[in-house]
Design an enzyme around this catalytic site. Sequence first.
Site, PDB file in Angstrom:
ATOM      1  N   TYR A   1       2.544  14.652  -5.704  1.00 45.96           N
ATOM      2  CA  TYR A   1       1.310  14.535  -6.395  1.00 45.96           C
ATOM      3  C   TYR A   1       0.394  13.518  -5.882  1.00 45.96           C
ATOM      4  CZ  TYR A   1      -1.127  12.708 -10.713  1.00 45.96           C
ATOM      5  OH  TYR A   1      -2.179  12.569 -11.663  1.00 45.96           O
TER       6      TYR A   1
ATOM      7  N   GLN B   1       1.851  15.105 -17.256  1.00 47.63           N
ATOM      8  CA  GLN B   1       2.220  16.478 -17.435  1.00 47.63           C
ATOM      9  C   GLN B   1       2.593  17.131 -16.255  1.00 47.63           C
ATOM     10  OE1 GLN B   1      -0.728  14.637 -18.627  1.00 47.63           O
ATOM     11  NE2 GLN B   1      -2.461  15.707 -17.948  1.00 47.63           N
TER      12      GLN B   1
ATOM     13  N   ASN C   1      -0.717   6.462 -11.797  1.00 48.49           N
ATOM     14  CA  ASN C   1      -0.777   5.412 -12.741  1.00 48.49           C
ATOM     15  C   ASN C   1       0.643   5.231 -13.387  1.00 48.49           C
ATOM     16  OD1 ASN C   1      -0.731   7.328 -14.565  1.00 48.49           O
ATOM     17  ND2 ASN C   1      -2.785   7.427 -14.944  1.00 48.49           N
TER      18      ASN C   1
ATOM     19  N   THR D   1      -1.456  -1.187  -6.157  1.00 49.62           N
ATOM     20  CA  THR D   1      -1.477  -1.632  -4.735  1.00 49.62           C
ATOM     21  C   THR D   1      -1.468  -3.089  -4.633  1.00 49.62           C
ATOM     22  OG1 THR D   1      -2.087  -1.155  -2.744  1.00 49.62           O
ATOM     23  CG2 THR D   1      -3.940  -1.774  -4.325  1.00 49.62           C
TER      24      THR D   1
ATOM     25  N   GLN E   1      -7.947  -4.198  -0.530  1.00 52.34           N
ATOM     26  CA  GLN E   1      -7.125  -3.576  -1.331  1.00 52.34           C
ATOM     27  C   GLN E   1      -7.426  -3.714  -2.890  1.00 52.34           C
ATOM     28  OE1 GLN E   1      -4.349  -1.757  -0.345  1.00 52.34           O
ATOM     29  NE2 GLN E   1      -5.718  -1.829   1.424  1.00 52.34           N
TER      30      GLN E   1
ATOM     31  N   HIS F   1       2.325  -4.259   1.149  1.00 47.61           N
ATOM     32  CA  HIS F   1       1.761  -4.496   2.549  1.00 47.61           C
ATOM     33  C   HIS F   1       1.703  -5.901   2.910  1.00 47.61           C
ATOM     34  CE1 HIS F   1      -0.772  -1.169   0.465  1.00 47.61           C
ATOM     35  NE2 HIS F   1      -0.573  -0.444   1.592  1.00 47.61           N
TER      36      HIS F   1
ATOM     37  N   GLU G   1      47.041   4.867  -7.243  1.00 44.19           N
ATOM     38  CA  GLU G   1      45.876   4.893  -8.183  1.00 44.19           C
ATOM     39  C   GLU G   1      46.571   5.884  -9.394  1.00 44.19           C
ATOM     40  OE1 GLU G   1      42.527   6.567  -6.084  1.00 44.19           O
ATOM     41  OE2 GLU G   1      42.203   4.575  -5.042  1.00 44.19           O
TER      42      GLU G   1
END
Length: 449
Positions: A134, A198, A223, A246, A268, A338, A425
């Site tokens: 993406y 979507q 987002n 960021t 940034q 960063h 066990e």
Amino acid sequence: MTKQLLRSIDLRGQQLTLAQLRRAVPRAAADDTAGVESRVREIIAAVRERGAQTLRELAAKFDGVEQAEVRVPEAALEQALKELDPAIREALEESIKRAKLVAERQRPEDVAVQVARGARVTLRWQPVGRVGLYVPGGLAVYPSSVVMNVVPALAAGVSSIALASPPQKEFGGLPHPTILAAAALLGVTEVYAMGGAQAIAAFAYGVDSIELEPVDLITGPGNAYVATAKRLVKGMVGIDSEAGPTEIAVLADHTASAALVAADLISQAEHDPAAAAVLVTPSVELAEAVQAELRKQLATTKHQERVGQGLEGEQSAVVLVDSLDQGLAVVDAYAAEHLEVITEDAAAIAARVRNAGAIFIGASSPVSLGDYCAGSNHVLPTSGTAAFSSGLGVQTFLRGIQLIDYDRAALAQVAEHIVTLARAEDLPAHGDAVTARFREDSGESFGEV
């Protein structure tokens, strides 16, 4: 008195626990996660039920685009590359070259261990079969994200790559042509004009009517809707992370240039009004000088409004500390996406940092270098998740598969231990599965083998 752009957090003279430090470092207020999740669930359900029809409806609603085709024709990719500005092409090619150099060396070797005579365990690294990448398309254009996603996937050996980026009204419903050109440069031909939650749903579940097969792994930033969608489909498919806005933290002392620190914080904050910019320093003089430089540089930067919002937001601050030792504790608690270290003996200080997505050492290694041409990857963990997760890399696209190869004598050597542990066990059939292998050949009881 002039209002400071960055709020101040003074931790001097305090001995704080890790929990207290995590509460003290600047963070954005929590989003309306419940509201976002509810809307994303509706979108995912609609894509699963009505496929391409939903994709087209949401493209019209969110992007103002009436789509005829969701998949981008290969001719459009070729045309975008042909028309790409030569200077941008040269820059992208250099970025790709450096990213490949690093990524190709990151691929781990298979490891075979001879546990005992006739007993071998091998760890084989296998790439995922198909990946959905993406690439955002909101306030900025991100061909660099194409590079950062595709290059490590190719280095890992992924054989099937699909890419999605939101449709753009000004480009006839296709993604931005620079995105398309970057995909073409890297040989990616399966590209879709779809964005948001979507797109993530389409990758996860597939869309038969446009011949979009589901993927095994989804990577790439986005987002809040994209991040939420990735979280909701996790388990059906793998994801790299739920990347948020960021962030940059700068650990600096009196030797740092205020002008450079301010420029890096602004770089940034330019991404998003929700971006975080944090300076951690024991130098009051540097803090004051950086505040002055921020005001000065903000007046001339292109995206003044969103930069100003980012700097003035509660997610950004100057954190004053007693020493670099305390500063290291602060940046480890913050776990920045960063982190720049601009101090005396910056390499030695950087070596002591435990939590960061990427560390930029010294005044000549700004975050912008990593965004484009360092050779490192700029898809990194945000919101403190660098304390337990890594950035995107070749390892993201690989799975370790264990191969166990024992001969009969090697199995006999540990059979009694297996039976003992199985009984401990209360899983006796586990032990029976071993002893059966010896009775089958000789008719003897296990104890006689």
